[in-house]
Design an enzyme around this catalytic site. Sequence first.
Site, PDB file in Angstrom:
ATOM      1  N   GLU A  29     -21.369  56.697 -83.665  1.00 51.23           N
ATOM      2  CA  GLU A  29     -20.466  56.871 -82.512  1.00 51.23           C
ATOM      3  C   GLU A  29     -19.626  58.141 -82.666  1.00 51.23           C
ATOM      4  OE1 GLU A  29     -16.703  55.513 -82.171  1.00 51.23           O
ATOM      5  OE2 GLU A  29     -16.702  54.127 -83.858  1.00 51.23           O
ATOM      6  N   LYS A  91     -11.778  59.434 -74.341  1.00 56.29           N
ATOM      7  CA  LYS A  91     -12.261  58.289 -75.121  1.00 56.29           C
ATOM      8  C   LYS A  91     -13.072  57.462 -74.132  1.00 56.29           C
ATOM      9  CE  LYS A  91     -10.441  54.110 -77.345  1.00 56.29           C
ATOM     10  NZ  LYS A  91      -9.231  53.442 -77.863  1.00 56.29           N
ATOM     11  N   VAL A 111     -17.378  52.240 -79.684  1.00 54.21           N
ATOM     12  CA  VAL A 111     -18.405  51.285 -80.112  1.00 54.21           C
ATOM     13  C   VAL A 111     -19.044  50.632 -78.880  1.00 54.21           C
ATOM     14  CG1 VAL A 111     -18.791  49.076 -81.299  1.00 54.21           C
ATOM     15  CG2 VAL A 111     -17.341  50.827 -82.350  1.00 54.21           C
ATOM     16  N   ALA A 146     -13.289  46.144 -75.473  1.00 53.27           N
ATOM     17  CA  ALA A 146     -14.579  45.951 -74.802  1.00 53.27           C
ATOM     18  C   ALA A 146     -15.733  45.978 -75.803  1.00 53.27           C
ATOM     19  CB  ALA A 146     -14.771  47.035 -73.754  1.00 53.27           C
ATOM     20  N   ASP A 147     -15.446  46.406 -77.037  1.00 46.79           N
ATOM     21  CA  ASP A 147     -16.501  46.434 -78.064  1.00 46.79           C
ATOM     22  C   ASP A 147     -17.150  45.057 -78.207  1.00 46.79           C
ATOM     23  OD1 ASP A 147     -15.602  48.984 -78.510  1.00 46.79           O
ATOM     24  OD2 ASP A 147     -14.892  48.640 -80.555  1.00 46.79           O
ATOM     25  N   LYS A 164     -10.649  46.334 -87.668  1.00 48.66           N
ATOM     26  CA  LYS A 164      -9.464  47.016 -88.196  1.00 48.66           C
ATOM     27  C   LYS A 164      -8.306  46.035 -88.383  1.00 48.66           C
ATOM     28  CE  LYS A 164     -10.147  50.085 -84.996  1.00 48.66           C
ATOM     29  NZ  LYS A 164     -11.445  50.550 -84.650  1.00 48.66           N
TER      30      LYS A 164
HETATM   31  N1  PSU Z   1     -13.290  52.735 -86.047  1.00 47.74           N
HETATM   32  C1  PSU Z   1     -12.754  53.783 -86.690  1.00 47.74           C
HETATM   33  N2  PSU Z   1     -12.053  54.682 -85.952  1.00 47.74           N
HETATM   34  C2  PSU Z   1     -11.993  54.601 -84.587  1.00 47.74           C
HETATM   35  C3  PSU Z   1     -12.617  53.506 -83.928  1.00 47.74           C
HETATM   36  C4  PSU Z   1     -13.238  52.597 -84.708  1.00 47.74           C
HETATM   37  O1  PSU Z   1     -12.865  53.919 -87.904  1.00 47.74           O
HETATM   38  O2  PSU Z   1     -11.437  55.484 -83.964  1.00 47.74           O
HETATM   39  C5  PSU Z   1     -12.663  53.449 -82.422  1.00 47.74           C
HETATM   40  C6  PSU Z   1     -14.043  52.919 -82.041  1.00 47.74           C
HETATM   41  O3  PSU Z   1     -14.682  53.892 -81.253  1.00 47.74           O
HETATM   42  C7  PSU Z   1     -13.767  51.664 -81.268  1.00 47.74           C
HETATM   43  C8  PSU Z   1     -12.434  51.973 -80.664  1.00 47.74           C
HETATM   44  O4  PSU Z   1     -14.761  51.398 -80.326  1.00 47.74           O
HETATM   45  O5  PSU Z   1     -11.746  52.602 -81.762  1.00 47.74           O
HETATM   46  C9  PSU Z   1     -11.730  50.726 -80.179  1.00 47.74           C
HETATM   47  O6  PSU Z   1     -10.745  51.078 -79.285  1.00 47.74           O
HETATM   48  P1  PSU Z   1     -10.066  49.968 -78.353  1.00 47.74           P
HETATM   49  O7  PSU Z   1      -9.309  49.094 -79.307  1.00 47.74           O
HETATM   50  O8  PSU Z   1      -9.178  50.720 -77.407  1.00 47.74           O
HETATM   51  O9  PSU Z   1     -11.184  49.258 -77.650  1.00 47.74           O
END
Ligand code: PSU
Length: 307
Positions: A29, A91, A111, A146-147, A164
């Site tokens: 990604e 993004k 993702v 949304a992942d 995370k």
């Molecule tokens: N994992 C990482 N760094 C990131 C992300 C994931 O080590 O920056 C990103 C991924 O692209 C994931 C996104 O899809 O954060 C999730 O963002 P959100 O919580 O807004 O869906």
Amino acid sequence: MKNLATIPHSITEEVSEAIEKGKPVLALESTIITHGMPYPDNGELAREVENVVRKEGVTPATIAVIDGVIQIGLDPLTLEKLAQSGKQSYKISRKDLGYALGKGLTGGTTVAATTFLSGLFGIKVFATGGIGGVHRGVSETLDISADLKAVSESPVIVVCAGAKSILDVPKTLEALETLNVMVIGYQTKTMPLFYLSKGGPKLDLKADSLKELISCLKFQRSLFSKEGIVVANPISKEQELDSELHHKALSQGLSDAKRLGVEGKELTPFLLQKMTELTKGKSLQSNKSLILNNAKLGSRIAKELLS
Ligand code: PSU
Ligand code: MN
């Protein structure tokens, strides 16, 4: 497969040749490049990841959108430009793809978007850092990445270091279960916490060896050919963050986000950046190492699935 003729896209020669010849390909990604890390670390890591994958005998396909064109594989110059543009670029989540193409935008795919595009272009395995998930305070914000839904909707194996730790990880696991996504730990009984290998909620499924993992993945794939799978691969003991430092930095980061009213798609990049600042770069080191680790395992899975 969908008719792709009307969709603006470009596949590098390396990747299209690998797909045509049935050779193993690993999707990567690009939001981790644009929004997950500062420049120049982001570009350096992206290149390093691709090299690790090639060393394993697998073709890396870094996915992004450049000037409204879906890129399956990035040439070195484009990758460097994307790294430089960082958070000035978009993004792009799954829901943003039509918009990004319609407006000719450039950005990193999350993702969610990368899983979807991997499925669309027939790439079976994808490696990232950590998947998004249910955010803390979800009862007020309903912020759920949304992942999760995207993984349940595309036939792709997503290799990650769990979710995370900035998230509510137990709720993230519950949500994945509701979505019927297989989450299997690779040599771990608990869900890895991205920066930390231990301390996460218990996992129902665990593979002790690569052989066992591949066997489970193959059967799940043949039973459910349309759904994604999450392989949870913990960060190595040597590279994980000290847990006290981690907890301290995280609670500071979370309270800063609340005080400044950071929310929505800005929240994850904000927290990752805060962690880097507050741990004096240590979290960035851990982040890099776990991505490389996932790229290695992802490559092995991509190879073994073909045999
Ligand atoms: N994992 C990482 N760094 C990131 C992300 C994931 O080590 O920056 C990103 C991924 O692209 C994931 C996104 O899809 O954060 C999730 O963002 P959100 O919580 O807004 O869906
Ligand atoms: Mn969100």
